[in-house]
Write a protein that holds these residues in place. Sequence first.
Motif, PDB file in Angstrom:
ATOM      1  N   GLU A  28       0.803  -1.217   0.000  1.00 16.56           N
ATOM      2  CA  GLU A  28       0.000   0.000   0.000  1.00 16.56           C
ATOM      3  C   GLU A  28       0.841   1.274   0.000  1.00 16.56           C
ATOM      4  O   GLU A  28       0.365   2.328  -0.369  1.00 16.56           O
ATOM      5  N   LEU A  29       2.056   1.195   0.454  1.00 12.28           N
ATOM      6  CA  LEU A  29       2.891   2.390   0.526  1.00 12.28           C
ATOM      7  C   LEU A  29       3.709   2.562  -0.752  1.00 12.28           C
ATOM      8  O   LEU A  29       4.280   1.608  -1.272  1.00 12.28           O
ATOM      9  N   PRO A  30       3.800   3.780  -1.271  1.00 11.67           N
ATOM     10  CA  PRO A  30       4.508   4.023  -2.527  1.00 11.67           C
ATOM     11  C   PRO A  30       6.006   3.719  -2.468  1.00 11.67           C
ATOM     12  O   PRO A  30       6.600   3.398  -3.486  1.00 11.67           O
ATOM     13  N   LEU A  31       6.605   3.795  -1.289  1.00 11.31           N
ATOM     14  CA  LEU A  31       8.056   3.595  -1.208  1.00 11.31           C
ATOM     15  C   LEU A  31       8.472   2.204  -1.667  1.00 11.31           C
ATOM     16  O   LEU A  31       9.533   2.036  -2.265  1.00 11.31           O
ATOM     17  N   SER A  32       7.630   1.215  -1.417  1.00 13.31           N
ATOM     18  CA  SER A  32       7.986  -0.133  -1.873  1.00 13.31           C
ATOM     19  C   SER A  32       8.073  -0.165  -3.397  1.00 13.31           C
ATOM     20  O   SER A  32       8.955  -0.818  -3.959  1.00 13.31           O
ATOM     21  N   HIS A  33       7.193   0.556  -4.067  1.00 14.51           N
ATOM     22  CA  HIS A  33       7.237   0.615  -5.534  1.00 14.51           C
ATOM     23  C   HIS A  33       8.478   1.372  -6.011  1.00 14.51           C
ATOM     24  O   HIS A  33       9.102   0.992  -7.002  1.00 14.51           O
ATOM     25  N   TYR A  34       8.826   2.444  -5.304  1.00 19.70           N
ATOM     26  CA  TYR A  34      10.022   3.211  -5.668  1.00 19.70           C
ATOM     27  C   TYR A  34      11.285   2.368  -5.495  1.00 19.70           C
ATOM     28  O   TYR A  34      12.190   2.420  -6.329  1.00 19.70           O
ATOM     29  N   LEU A  42      13.732   1.439  -8.541  1.00 15.69           N
ATOM     30  CA  LEU A  42      15.148   1.795  -8.487  1.00 15.69           C
ATOM     31  C   LEU A  42      16.028   0.583  -8.753  1.00 15.69           C
ATOM     32  O   LEU A  42      17.045   0.687  -9.441  1.00 15.69           O
ATOM     33  N   THR A  43      15.622  -0.569  -8.245  1.00 12.33           N
ATOM     34  CA  THR A  43      16.371  -1.799  -8.524  1.00 12.33           C
ATOM     35  C   THR A  43      16.360  -2.109 -10.013  1.00 12.33           C
ATOM     36  O   THR A  43      17.389  -2.473 -10.586  1.00 12.33           O
ATOM     37  N   MET A  44      15.229  -1.937 -10.661  1.00 11.03           N
ATOM     38  CA  MET A  44      15.152  -2.187 -12.102  1.00 11.03           C
ATOM     39  C   MET A  44      15.982  -1.169 -12.882  1.00 11.03           C
ATOM     40  O   MET A  44      16.649  -1.521 -13.851  1.00 11.03           O
ATOM     41  N   ILE A  45      15.965   0.086 -12.461  1.00 15.10           N
ATOM     42  CA  ILE A  45      16.768   1.112 -13.127  1.00 15.10           C
ATOM     43  C   ILE A  45      18.254   0.772 -13.018  1.00 15.10           C
ATOM     44  O   ILE A  45      19.014   0.934 -13.972  1.00 15.10           O
ATOM     45  N   SER A  46      18.662   0.274 -11.858  1.00 14.34           N
ATOM     46  CA  SER A  46      20.079  -0.047 -11.678  1.00 14.34           C
ATOM     47  C   SER A  46      20.514  -1.222 -12.546  1.00 14.34           C
ATOM     48  O   SER A  46      21.687  -1.333 -12.880  1.00 14.34           O
ATOM     49  N   HIS A  47      19.577  -2.083 -12.939  1.00 18.58           N
ATOM     50  CA  HIS A  47      19.926  -3.225 -13.790  1.00 18.58           C
ATOM     51  C   HIS A  47      19.869  -2.890 -15.279  1.00 18.58           C
ATOM     52  O   HIS A  47      20.376  -3.647 -16.101  1.00 18.58           O
ATOM     53  N   GLN A  48      19.265  -1.771 -15.630  1.00 19.24           N
ATOM     54  CA  GLN A  48      19.138  -1.395 -17.030  1.00 19.24           C
ATOM     55  C   GLN A  48      20.319  -0.538 -17.474  1.00 19.24           C
ATOM     56  O   GLN A  48      20.746   0.360 -16.753  1.00 19.24           O
TER      57      GLN A  48
END
Length: 68
Positions: free
Chosen positions: A32-38, A42-48
Amino acid sequence: MVSAAKYTIERVGTLVTEEAIQIHGGIVMIWELPLSHYAKRLTMISHQYGDEDHHLDRFTALAHAMNG
């Protein structure tokens, strides 16, 4: 400049995410909290397109090439 931006986003984003998780504890990671999505994004951005070490090396090499 793209490598510098990618490195900065990854470094600062990781720091902010880790601090937020530390401050708020496990409740941050519920759906429910947006931070988990962020944090997941961020993990996906670091892998791209290469990790922060790759972009730091690339930025350093380009700076040395431009300066001489």
